[in-house]
Design a protein around this motif. Structure first.
Motif, PDB file in Angstrom:
ATOM      1  N   GLY B  29       0.738 -38.709   1.436  1.00 20.57           N
ATOM      2  CA  GLY B  29      -0.211 -39.671   1.986  1.00 20.57           C
ATOM      3  C   GLY B  29      -0.335 -40.903   1.116  1.00 20.57           C
ATOM      4  N   ILE B  30      -0.407 -40.687  -0.200  1.00 13.76           N
ATOM      5  CA  ILE B  30      -0.538 -41.823  -1.140  1.00 13.76           C
ATOM      6  C   ILE B  30       0.715 -42.693  -1.082  1.00 13.76           C
ATOM      7  CG2 ILE B  30      -0.829 -42.463  -3.568  1.00 13.76           C
ATOM      8  CD1 ILE B  30      -3.254 -41.026  -3.168  1.00 13.76           C
ATOM      9  N   VAL B  31       1.886 -42.053  -1.074  1.00 15.34           N
ATOM     10  CA  VAL B  31       3.146 -42.811  -0.956  1.00 15.34           C
ATOM     11  C   VAL B  31       3.139 -43.599   0.351  1.00 15.34           C
ATOM     12  CG1 VAL B  31       5.645 -42.590  -0.662  1.00 15.34           C
ATOM     13  CG2 VAL B  31       4.474 -41.237  -2.390  1.00 15.34           C
ATOM     14  N   GLY B  32       2.632 -42.965   1.422  1.00 18.48           N
ATOM     15  CA  GLY B  32       2.549 -43.635   2.716  1.00 18.48           C
ATOM     16  C   GLY B  32       1.694 -44.895   2.647  1.00 18.48           C
ATOM     17  N   ILE B  33       0.546 -44.805   1.965  1.00 15.90           N
ATOM     18  CA  ILE B  33      -0.351 -45.961   1.865  1.00 15.90           C
ATOM     19  C   ILE B  33       0.330 -47.087   1.065  1.00 15.90           C
ATOM     20  CG2 ILE B  33      -2.579 -46.781   0.997  1.00 15.90           C
ATOM     21  CD1 ILE B  33      -3.711 -43.990   1.521  1.00 15.90           C
ATOM     22  N   ILE B  34       1.041 -46.720   0.004  1.00 15.63           N
ATOM     23  CA  ILE B  34       1.746 -47.733  -0.792  1.00 15.63           C
ATOM     24  C   ILE B  34       2.852 -48.392   0.047  1.00 15.63           C
ATOM     25  CG2 ILE B  34       3.239 -48.068  -2.811  1.00 15.63           C
ATOM     26  CD1 ILE B  34       1.532 -45.807  -4.153  1.00 15.63           C
ATOM     27  N   ASN B  35       3.590 -47.574   0.824  1.00 15.05           N
ATOM     28  CA  ASN B  35       4.615 -48.125   1.718  1.00 15.05           C
ATOM     29  C   ASN B  35       4.008 -49.077   2.735  1.00 15.05           C
ATOM     30  OD1 ASN B  35       7.018 -47.065   0.771  1.00 15.05           O
ATOM     31  ND2 ASN B  35       6.697 -45.113   1.798  1.00 15.05           N
ATOM     32  N   ALA B  36       2.817 -48.726   3.234  1.00 12.86           N
ATOM     33  CA  ALA B  36       2.151 -49.578   4.224  1.00 12.86           C
ATOM     34  C   ALA B  36       1.904 -50.969   3.643  1.00 12.86           C
ATOM     35  CB  ALA B  36       0.833 -48.945   4.661  1.00 12.86           C
ATOM     36  N   SER B  37       1.478 -51.016   2.375  1.00  8.67           N
ATOM     37  CA  SER B  37       1.217 -52.322   1.777  1.00  8.67           C
ATOM     38  C   SER B  37       2.517 -53.101   1.584  1.00  8.67           C
ATOM     39  CB  SER B  37       0.448 -52.165   0.458  1.00  8.67           C
ATOM     40  OG  SER B  37       1.325 -52.085  -0.628  1.00  8.67           O
ATOM     41  N   LYS B  38       3.622 -52.358   1.370  1.00  8.48           N
ATOM     42  CA  LYS B  38       4.924 -53.011   1.234  1.00  8.48           C
ATOM     43  C   LYS B  38       5.326 -53.693   2.550  1.00  8.48           C
ATOM     44  CE  LYS B  38       7.830 -50.374  -1.130  1.00  8.48           C
ATOM     45  NZ  LYS B  38       8.886 -49.347  -1.240  1.00  8.48           N
ATOM     46  N   VAL B  39       5.085 -53.009   3.661  1.00  9.39           N
ATOM     47  CA  VAL B  39       5.404 -53.580   4.979  1.00  9.39           C
ATOM     48  C   VAL B  39       4.669 -54.905   5.163  1.00  9.39           C
ATOM     49  CG1 VAL B  39       5.270 -53.236   7.475  1.00  9.39           C
ATOM     50  CG2 VAL B  39       5.790 -51.291   6.002  1.00  9.39           C
ATOM     51  N   GLU B  40       3.366 -54.894   4.887  1.00  6.94           N
ATOM     52  CA  GLU B  40       2.551 -56.100   5.050  1.00  6.94           C
ATOM     53  C   GLU B  40       3.023 -57.230   4.128  1.00  6.94           C
ATOM     54  OE1 GLU B  40      -0.435 -57.122   6.845  1.00  6.94           O
ATOM     55  OE2 GLU B  40       0.450 -55.654   8.186  1.00  6.94           O
ATOM     56  N   SER B  41       3.283 -56.881   2.841  1.00  4.30           N
ATOM     57  CA  SER B  41       3.710 -57.914   1.890  1.00  4.30           C
ATOM     58  C   SER B  41       4.977 -58.595   2.364  1.00  4.30           C
ATOM     59  CB  SER B  41       3.982 -57.291   0.521  1.00  4.30           C
ATOM     60  OG  SER B  41       2.839 -56.692   0.024  1.00  4.30           O
ATOM     61  N   LEU B  42       5.999 -57.790   2.714  1.00  6.95           N
ATOM     62  CA  LEU B  42       7.286 -58.356   3.125  1.00  6.95           C
ATOM     63  C   LEU B  42       7.119 -59.238   4.355  1.00  6.95           C
ATOM     64  CD1 LEU B  42       9.616 -55.262   2.580  1.00  6.95           C
ATOM     65  CD2 LEU B  42       9.672 -57.415   1.324  1.00  6.95           C
ATOM     66  N   TYR B  43       6.322 -58.751   5.316  1.00 13.90           N
ATOM     67  CA  TYR B  43       6.149 -59.511   6.554  1.00 13.90           C
ATOM     68  C   TYR B  43       5.551 -60.875   6.276  1.00 13.90           C
ATOM     69  CZ  TYR B  43       5.036 -60.687  11.332  1.00 13.90           C
ATOM     70  OH  TYR B  43       4.978 -61.320  12.528  1.00 13.90           O
ATOM     71  N   HIS B  44       4.525 -60.912   5.410  1.00 14.54           N
ATOM     72  CA  HIS B  44       3.862 -62.186   5.156  1.00 14.54           C
ATOM     73  C   HIS B  44       4.612 -63.055   4.158  1.00 14.54           C
ATOM     74  CE1 HIS B  44       0.683 -61.486   7.912  1.00 14.54           C
ATOM     75  NE2 HIS B  44       0.460 -60.298   7.400  1.00 14.54           N
ATOM     76  N   GLN B  45       5.668 -62.490   3.533  1.00 12.27           N
ATOM     77  CA  GLN B  45       6.561 -63.329   2.742  1.00 12.27           C
ATOM     78  C   GLN B  45       7.638 -63.948   3.628  1.00 12.27           C
ATOM     79  OE1 GLN B  45       8.104 -60.735  -0.289  1.00 12.27           O
ATOM     80  NE2 GLN B  45       6.070 -60.484  -1.214  1.00 12.27           N
ATOM     81  N   GLY B  46       7.640 -63.571   4.900  1.00 10.40           N
ATOM     82  CA  GLY B  46       8.622 -64.104   5.826  1.00 10.40           C
ATOM     83  C   GLY B  46       9.849 -63.233   6.005  1.00 10.40           C
ATOM     84  N   ASP B  47       9.889 -62.109   5.301  1.00  6.03           N
ATOM     85  CA  ASP B  47      11.040 -61.213   5.375  1.00  6.03           C
ATOM     86  C   ASP B  47      10.820 -60.182   6.480  1.00  6.03           C
ATOM     87  OD1 ASP B  47      13.202 -59.604   5.010  1.00  6.03           O
ATOM     88  OD2 ASP B  47      12.767 -59.068   2.927  1.00  6.03           O
ATOM     89  N   ILE B  48      11.007 -60.643   7.732  1.00  2.06           N
ATOM     90  CA  ILE B  48      10.732 -59.775   8.875  1.00  2.06           C
ATOM     91  C   ILE B  48      11.692 -58.590   8.897  1.00  2.06           C
ATOM     92  CG2 ILE B  48      10.650 -59.665  11.396  1.00  2.06           C
ATOM     93  CD1 ILE B  48       9.717 -62.538  11.403  1.00  2.06           C
ATOM     94  N   GLU B  49      12.961 -58.887   8.569  1.00  2.00           N
ATOM     95  CA  GLU B  49      13.982 -57.837   8.520  1.00  2.00           C
ATOM     96  C   GLU B  49      13.569 -56.744   7.527  1.00  2.00           C
ATOM     97  OE1 GLU B  49      17.370 -56.017   9.678  1.00  2.00           O
ATOM     98  OE2 GLU B  49      16.559 -57.884  10.496  1.00  2.00           O
ATOM     99  N   GLY B  50      13.185 -57.173   6.305  1.00  2.00           N
ATOM    100  CA  GLY B  50      12.763 -56.239   5.268  1.00  2.00           C
ATOM    101  C   GLY B  50      11.523 -55.470   5.683  1.00  2.00           C
TER     102      GLY B  50
END
Lengths: 139, 92
Positions: B29-50
């Motif tokens: 669950g904790i790894v999942g929450i950290i991954n979730a923040s990674k998704v958001e960070s990449l998206y708002h950096q413009g890296d939609i693919e990532g």
């Protein structure tokens, strides 16, 4: 195309059945009265400490029988997170999001919010193992 | 700052990760929450693919945690049912 839609439907039906049977088990069998049938938390068994999820099975039993107070005493984080989880599920299911819902999503489920969730889980984990904080959490 | 993308970001699996944290396997669950923040960070950096890749990865691990939790739980219940059931049979 048709078969992939078919498979998707089958997966949804199987998941719904699994979920419904689990909910039925937790509604009608009390983990407090018949603890032998329910898996125990390995973290608690080995360390004697509580993890953020400890009490969830018992709390779920009380929730499904509409005893909010009893559920809250066993795992306040679980009870408090229900509205947040429901809104999150709804936002996930609604695509594409438009206008104000996009703002709601970014505010409540964006990067900062996710990190807040992480910190809340970790603080709750620590807090419920410190007697003074734990008694305050269950008040 | 978050102005590069105005569409709907990919699924972060945050809700499922919190459920996994509260109901079965805390580490997953904790790894999942950290991954979730990674998704958001990449998206708002413009890296939609990532972001899409991170979302798929987050989903995979969250599902594994969830399914493992359910399978272990059900196996445990069956095991205990057999043990407790049979010992009850011998005792009576």
């Amino acid at each position: 195309m048709a078969s992939s839609t078919h498979n998707r439907l089958l997966i949804i039906v199987v998941w719904a059945l699994v979920l419904l049977s689990l909910l039925a088990v937790y509604k009608f069998i009390s983990p407090e009265l018949a603890p032998a049938y329910f898996p125990k938390c390995p973290f608690r068994q080995y360390t004697g400490l509580q993890c953020p999820g400890c009490g969830s099975q018992r709390a779920l039993h009380h929730l499904l029988n509409f005893r909010l107070g009893a559920a809250f005493a066993l795992n306040p984080l679980l009870v408090l997170s229900i509205p947040y989880l429901l809104l999150g599920f709804w936002l996930d299911a609604t695509r594409p999001l438009k206008g104000k819902w996009l703002v709601v999503r970014r505010t409540l489920y964006g990067r900062v919010a996710i990190l807040v969730c992480l910190v809340v889980v970790l603080l709750f984990w620590a807090g419920r193992n410190i007697p003074i904080v734990a008694s305050w959490l269950n008040s | 700052m978050d102005t590069l993308n105005t569409g709907t970001p990919p699924k972060t699996w945050l809700v499922e990760s919190i459920l996994v944290t509260l109901f079965c396997c805390l580490p997953a669950g904790i790894v999942g929450i950290i991954n979730a923040s990674k998704v958001e960070s990449l998206y708002h950096q413009g890296d939609i693919e990532g972001a899409n890749r991170a979302s798929a990865e987050a989903g995979k691990w969250t599902r594994i945690g969830l399914i493992a939790g359910i399978v272990v739980g059900v196996l445990y219940a069956i095991y205990m049912f057999v043990i407790v059931g049979s010992s009850g049979l011998f005792n009576s």
